[in-house]
Design a protein around this motif. Structure first.
Motif, PDB file in Angstrom:
ATOM      1  N   ASP A  14       0.918  -1.395  -0.017  1.00  0.00           N
ATOM      2  CA  ASP A  14      -0.011   0.037   0.113  1.00  0.00           C
ATOM      3  C   ASP A  14       0.960   1.329  -0.039  1.00  0.00           C
ATOM      4  O   ASP A  14       0.389   2.335  -0.185  1.00  0.00           O
ATOM      5  CB  ASP A  14      -1.023  -0.168   1.341  1.00  0.00           C
ATOM      6  N   ALA A  15       2.232   1.222   0.056  1.00  0.00           N
ATOM      7  CA  ALA A  15       3.145   2.159   0.092  1.00  0.00           C
ATOM      8  C   ALA A  15       3.579   2.438  -1.330  1.00  0.00           C
ATOM      9  O   ALA A  15       4.478   3.242  -1.608  1.00  0.00           O
ATOM     10  CB  ALA A  15       4.157   2.185   1.195  1.00  0.00           C
ATOM     11  N   GLY A  16       3.047   1.510  -2.292  1.00  0.00           N
ATOM     12  CA  GLY A  16       3.539   1.290  -3.531  1.00  0.00           C
ATOM     13  C   GLY A  16       4.459   0.456  -3.922  1.00  0.00           C
ATOM     14  O   GLY A  16       5.453   0.780  -4.628  1.00  0.00           O
ATOM     15  N   ALA A  17       4.709  -0.521  -3.313  1.00  0.00           N
ATOM     16  CA  ALA A  17       5.502  -1.849  -3.528  1.00  0.00           C
ATOM     17  C   ALA A  17       7.009  -1.330  -2.979  1.00  0.00           C
ATOM     18  O   ALA A  17       7.811  -1.504  -3.975  1.00  0.00           O
ATOM     19  CB  ALA A  17       5.360  -2.349  -4.715  1.00  0.00           C
ATOM     20  N   THR A  18       7.057  -0.607  -1.895  1.00  0.00           N
ATOM     21  CA  THR A  18       8.475  -0.278  -1.529  1.00  0.00           C
ATOM     22  C   THR A  18       9.125  -1.409  -0.493  1.00  0.00           C
ATOM     23  O   THR A  18       8.389  -2.160   0.136  1.00  0.00           O
ATOM     24  CB  THR A  18       8.509   0.969  -0.791  1.00  0.00           C
TER      25      THR A  18
END
Ligand code: NAD
Length: 390
Positions: free
Chosen positions: A381-385
Motif C-alpha cells: 500500500d506504500a507503492g511496493a516499497t
C-alpha cells in the motif's frame, strides 16, 4: 509409526466452533482430531445458524443438549459440567477468530484455531499473553506442515545437506477464483470482504501456508525486510488482492519469494517450496506430497519417497502405512492434531521437557503469519516499497 496405540492416556473432550454442514474445512478437522483417538467430540456450536448447527451436531453423533446455539453459551454451559470440554477448534470465517479464541482461553480451554489467527499482530500478541497466563496450548492449522516430507526437509537442512541456504522460492497459486465466483459462493464471498477476511485475501488465505513451511524447514532464518506488490485482477475484490508477489531478505543474506495467487487459471493448488543451498536444492509440491526432489549440483536428480527407511526417524515417526501407498492431507492434519493433543496433555501435567520436544504450528506461527501479512500490506500500500520487517 502411528498404528492405533494410545498416544496420550485419555482422549481430550473436545468441541468445535464452526465447521458446520456447509463448511469447507470442518470435516478435515473432525477427521484429523478423531482419527487417532486423541480427542473425543462431545460438544459444538457448529454454525452461525443455530438450528442448522444443532441439526448437524446431532447428525454427526453429538448429544443434542451439547449442540449449542453459539460459542458463548457453550463455554458457559460446559464450564458447569464435570465432563466438560477441555479443548476447542475454531473453524469459522477469519473475522471471528480473535473474539472466539479469546473467549475460549478465558474459559480455560486449549485452542486450535484456523489461520489467520486474527487481523493484527497486537491482537495475536494479546492471545499469546492470555494463553501464557492461562497455561493453555494454542495450535494454528497450517495443515500442510504435517506432511512427513516437510519434517524430512527440516532434518536435511539441519544436517547441512544443502549447504549454506541462499534462496527460498515459495508459491501457493491456484486458479479457482480467476473469475468473480464469490457472487454465487458464500465461502468465497466473505474471503473478499475486508470486514470478514481482514487486511488481505490471498496473502493471508494461502501465502501464509508455504511461508509456514519455510519456518518449519528453516527455523533459524529471520526476515529483515520485504517488498510486496498486490493486485485485484477481479476488480470488485479491491482493496483485497487476488494476486501478490513478495520478495524477502533474511538476516543471513538469503532471499525469499512468495507468490500468492487465486487467479492462476488452470492451476489446481500450485503450492510449492524450493529451498536452494550452495550445494543442493530440495523441492516439495503439495499436489504430490509423497515425493520430494533432492538435487545435488552435478549429480542425477533424486526423488525421496514418503515412508521409506532412508528418511530421518523424525519423518518416519509420523508414518501410518509404509512407502508406496499414498498418504495425503488427512494424514498430515492428523499428525498435527496428535501433536496438539500431546502438547495439551503435557501442558496439563506441567511437563515442560515434553512440551519443548514437540514442534507444531502454535501461537508463534499464528503471530508470524499475521505479522507477515501486515508487513506485506504495508509495503504494497506504500507503492511496493521495501519495508523493514517489524
Ligand atoms: P466456510 O464459510 O465454508 O464455513 C464457515 C463455517 O463457520 C460455517 O459452517 C458457518 O456456519 C460457521 N460459522 C460462521 N460464523 C460462526 C459463528 N460465529 N459461530 C459458529 N459457527 C460459525 O469457511 P471455510 O472455508 O470452512 O473456512 C473457515 C476457516 O478455515 C477460515 O478461517 C479459513 O481461512 C480457514 N481455512 C483453512 C484451511 C487450511 O488449510 N488450514 C483451508 C480452508 C479454510
Amino acid at each position: 509409526m502411528i498404528n492405533g496405540e494410545n498416544l496420550i492416556p485419555v482422549a481430550i473432550p473436545w468441541a468445535m466452533v464452526g465447521g458446520g454442514r456447509q463448511s469447507q474445512i470442518g470435516y478435515i478437522h473432525r477427521s484429523a482430531a478423531l482419527r487417532d483417538g486423541v480427542f473425543k467430540l462431545v460438544a459444538g456450536a457448529f454454525d452461525i445458524d443455530a438450528q442448522r448447527g444443532h441439526d448437524f451436531g446431532v447428525a454427526i453423533g453429538v448429544n443434542a443438549e451439547r449442540c449449542y446455539a453459539d460459542y458463548k453459551t457453550m463455554f458457559a454451559a460446559e464450564a458447569l459440567r464435570q465432563d466438560g470440554i477441555r479443548a476447542v477448534s475454531i473453524a469459522t470465517p477469519n473475522g471471528t477468530h480473535f473474539a472466539i479464541s479469546k473467549a475460549a482461553l478465558e474459559a480455560g480451554q486449549h485452542v486450535v484455531c484456523e489461520k489467520p489467527l486474527c487481523f493484527t499482530t497486537a491482537e495475536a500478541e494479546e492471545l499469546r499473553a492470555l494463553a501464557t497466563t492461562k497455561n493453555k496450548v494454542v495450535g494454528v492449522t497450517y495443515g500442510y506442515a504435517g506432511h512427513q516430507l516437510i519434517e524430512q526437509a527440516r532434518e536435511m537442512i539441519a544436517a547441512d545437506e544443502l549447504g549454506e541456504i541462499r534462496i527460498v522460492q515459495m508459491q501457493f497459486a491456484h486458479g479457482f477464483h480467476n473469475e468473480a465466483v464469490e457472487a454465487a459462493n458464500p465461502a468465497t464471498k466473505w474471503r473478499v470482504d475486508p470486514k470478514m477476511a481482514g487486511p488481505s485475501y490471498v496473502l493471508g488465505d494461502i501465502g501464509t501456508h508455504p511461508l509456514y513451511l519455510s519456518e518449519v524447514m528453516l527455523p533459524q532464518l529471520k526476515i529483515q525486510r520485504l517488498m510486496c506488490s498486490r493486485q485485484s485482477f477481479v476488480k470488485s475484490r479491491a482493496p483485497l488482492e487476488d494476486n501478490a508477489f513478495t520478495i524477502m531478505e533474511y538476516d543471513n543474506g538469503a532471499v525469499g519469494y512468495v507468490w500468492s495467487c487465486a487467479v492462476n487459471a488452470g492451476s489446481m493448488h500450485g503450492q510449492k517450496i524450493r529451498v536452494i543451498g550452495s550445494k543442493a536444492s530440495i523441492e516439495w509440491w503439495d499436489e504430490r506430497p509423497n515425493q520430494m526432489t533432492f538435487e545435488v549440483q552435478g549429480k542425477p536428480l533424486q526423488v525421496l519417497e514418503r515412508g521409506m527407511g532412508y528418511l530421518h526417524p523424525r519423518a518416519l515417526a509420523d508414518d501410518r502405512i509404509g512407502g508406496g501407498h499414498p498418504e495425503g492431507l488427512f494424514e498430515a492434519w492428523s499428525n498435527l492434531y496428535v501433536r496438539y493433543a500431546q502438547a495439551m496433555a503435557a501442558s496439563d501435567r506441567g511437563d515442560k521437557a515434553a512440551l519443548a520436544e514437540l514442534h507444531y504450528p502454535g501461537i508463534e506461527a499464528g503471530i508470524e503469519g499475521v505479522r507477515w501479512v501486515e508487513n506485506c500490506v504495508r509495503s504494497a500500500d506504500a507503492g511496493a516499497t521495501w519495508v523493514d520487517y517489524r
